[in-house]
Design an enzyme around this catalytic site. Structure first.
Site, PDB file in Angstrom:
ATOM      1  N   SER A  24      -2.756   0.659  -4.468  1.00  0.00           N
ATOM      2  CA  SER A  24      -3.165   1.832  -3.990  1.00  0.00           C
ATOM      3  C   SER A  24      -4.506   2.536  -4.608  1.00  0.00           C
ATOM      4  O   SER A  24      -4.680   2.273  -5.544  1.00  0.00           O
ATOM      5  CB  SER A  24      -2.023   2.960  -3.999  1.00  0.00           C
ATOM      6  OG  SER A  24      -2.330   4.213  -3.382  1.00  0.00           O
ATOM      7  N   ASN A  25      -5.030   3.318  -3.598  1.00  0.00           N
ATOM      8  CA  ASN A  25      -6.320   4.221  -3.905  1.00  0.00           C
ATOM      9  C   ASN A  25      -5.792   5.088  -4.666  1.00  0.00           C
ATOM     10  O   ASN A  25      -6.602   5.946  -5.290  1.00  0.00           O
ATOM     11  CB  ASN A  25      -6.920   4.475  -2.679  1.00  0.00           C
ATOM     12  CG  ASN A  25      -7.966   3.417  -1.971  1.00  0.00           C
ATOM     13  OD1 ASN A  25      -8.268   2.234  -2.561  1.00  0.00           O
ATOM     14  ND2 ASN A  25      -8.357   3.579  -0.771  1.00  0.00           N
ATOM     15  N   ASP A  43       0.788  -1.073   0.011  1.00  0.00           N
ATOM     16  CA  ASP A  43       0.107   0.215   0.050  1.00  0.00           C
ATOM     17  C   ASP A  43       0.763   1.158   0.165  1.00  0.00           C
ATOM     18  O   ASP A  43       2.071   1.047   0.719  1.00  0.00           O
ATOM     19  CB  ASP A  43      -0.685  -0.029   1.370  1.00  0.00           C
ATOM     20  CG  ASP A  43      -1.610   1.186   1.484  1.00  0.00           C
ATOM     21  OD1 ASP A  43      -2.507   1.657   0.433  1.00  0.00           O
ATOM     22  OD2 ASP A  43      -1.563   1.880   2.653  1.00  0.00           O
ATOM     23  N   ALA A  44       0.379   2.351  -0.261  1.00  0.00           N
ATOM     24  CA  ALA A  44       1.263   3.443  -0.402  1.00  0.00           C
ATOM     25  C   ALA A  44       1.113   4.459   0.533  1.00  0.00           C
ATOM     26  O   ALA A  44       2.068   4.581   1.190  1.00  0.00           O
ATOM     27  CB  ALA A  44       0.868   4.203  -1.747  1.00  0.00           C
ATOM     28  N   TYR A  45      -0.206   5.100   1.053  1.00  0.00           N
ATOM     29  CA  TYR A  45      -0.272   6.157   1.881  1.00  0.00           C
ATOM     30  C   TYR A  45      -0.425   5.351   3.274  1.00  0.00           C
ATOM     31  O   TYR A  45      -1.090   4.798   3.533  1.00  0.00           O
ATOM     32  CB  TYR A  45      -1.498   6.975   1.624  1.00  0.00           C
ATOM     33  CG  TYR A  45      -1.245   7.583   0.005  1.00  0.00           C
ATOM     34  CD1 TYR A  45      -0.284   8.481  -0.045  1.00  0.00           C
ATOM     35  CD2 TYR A  45      -1.883   7.133  -0.925  1.00  0.00           C
ATOM     36  CE1 TYR A  45       0.044   9.204  -1.339  1.00  0.00           C
ATOM     37  CE2 TYR A  45      -1.791   7.758  -2.307  1.00  0.00           C
ATOM     38  CZ  TYR A  45      -0.943   8.725  -2.339  1.00  0.00           C
ATOM     39  OH  TYR A  45      -0.600   9.223  -3.480  1.00  0.00           O
ATOM     40  N   ARG A  59      -7.019  13.107   6.666  1.00  0.00           N
ATOM     41  CA  ARG A  59      -6.603  11.684   6.497  1.00  0.00           C
ATOM     42  C   ARG A  59      -8.060  10.894   6.473  1.00  0.00           C
ATOM     43  O   ARG A  59      -8.413   9.990   5.610  1.00  0.00           O
ATOM     44  CB  ARG A  59      -5.610  11.193   7.179  1.00  0.00           C
ATOM     45  CG  ARG A  59      -5.561   9.627   6.972  1.00  0.00           C
ATOM     46  CD  ARG A  59      -5.206   9.312   5.465  1.00  0.00           C
ATOM     47  NE  ARG A  59      -4.741   7.712   5.519  1.00  0.00           N
ATOM     48  CZ  ARG A  59      -4.662   6.947   4.399  1.00  0.00           C
ATOM     49  NH1 ARG A  59      -4.567   7.742   3.534  1.00  0.00           N
ATOM     50  NH2 ARG A  59      -4.291   6.084   4.412  1.00  0.00           N
TER      51      ARG A  59
END
Length: 216
Positions: A116-117, A9-11, A40
């Site tokens: 990722s989203n 996942d990125a964030y 967030r």
């Protein structure tokens, strides 16, 4: 244990989502931490509600909308900071251990990817800014499907593209809800519990819990 692919996942996992506000903490004021947490939280909430409604808007639009809500929720913050905060979000800091961990995994001959989203442009900018473009093989964005995690089709982007069974993929995320979705799909999951949060989704537990990527 080695896997054919290590997917991140990125964030919150590779990139510090609170770096944008922290960079302008003095201008945001004493409530900067709460400001960042609300930004967030609303960003994620908007992704879940839009996925359930079938009313997709890309992650950058949701990021902007969440920030606008946060300005209204936390009064007294100069609205002219809006563009500075948005610009900073395109260049989030990666966590200190990330470059070395990804390089070490890549040397094992595994695929290294992001799932990722985030929109493709957001992710490309973050990866380039962190100088990770030489170690990350592929970036999979939900934008290809016009929905969001934890839809099973999102995780299937990896297995379909790599022609792998789910259990050949090690998936790392700092988001416990994301780990639950990936576990349900069949990935071997590692929860990066950076904030020492209590566990949840007990029927969909990770294979491993780590405080950072360093021990991966």
């Amino acid at each position: 244990m080695s896997h054919a692919a290590y997917v991140f996942d990125a964030y919150g996992t590779l990139f510090d989502v609170h770096a944008a506000v922290r960079r302008h903490a003095g201008d945001v004021g004493p409530n900067y931490q709460i400001f960042s947490e609300i930004w967030r939280a609303k960003q994620l909430e908007y992704s879940w509600t839009r996925a359930l409604m079938g009313a997709y808007a890309d992650f950058w639009q949701l990021t902007e909308q969440a920030l606008d809500y946060t300005f209204k929720r936390i009064g007294g913050v100069d609205p002219t900071l809006r563009q500075k905060l948005l610009d900073a979000y395109w260049k989030l800091d990666c966590y200190p251990e990330v470059p070395a961990v990804l390089k070490a995994l890549k040397q094992r001959g595994a695929h290294i990817a992001i799932l990722s989203n985030g929109s493709p442009a957001m992710l490309a900018s973050a990866v380039k800014n962190a100088a990770l473009d030489t170690v990350i093989d592929d970036i999979f964005s939900v934008d290809a499907l016009k929905t969001y995690k934890t839809a099973p089709a999102v995780y299937d982007l990896v297995t379909t593209n790599y022609r792998l069974y789910p259990n050949a993929v090690s998936f790392q995320s700092s988001n416990r809800w994301d780990i639950a979705g990936a576990t349900k799909f069949g990935f071997r999951t590692v929860w990066i519990n950076r904030s020492d949060m209590p566990d949840e989704y007990f029927d969909l537990g990770p294979a491993l819990i780590l405080p950072s990527l360093e021990s991966l």
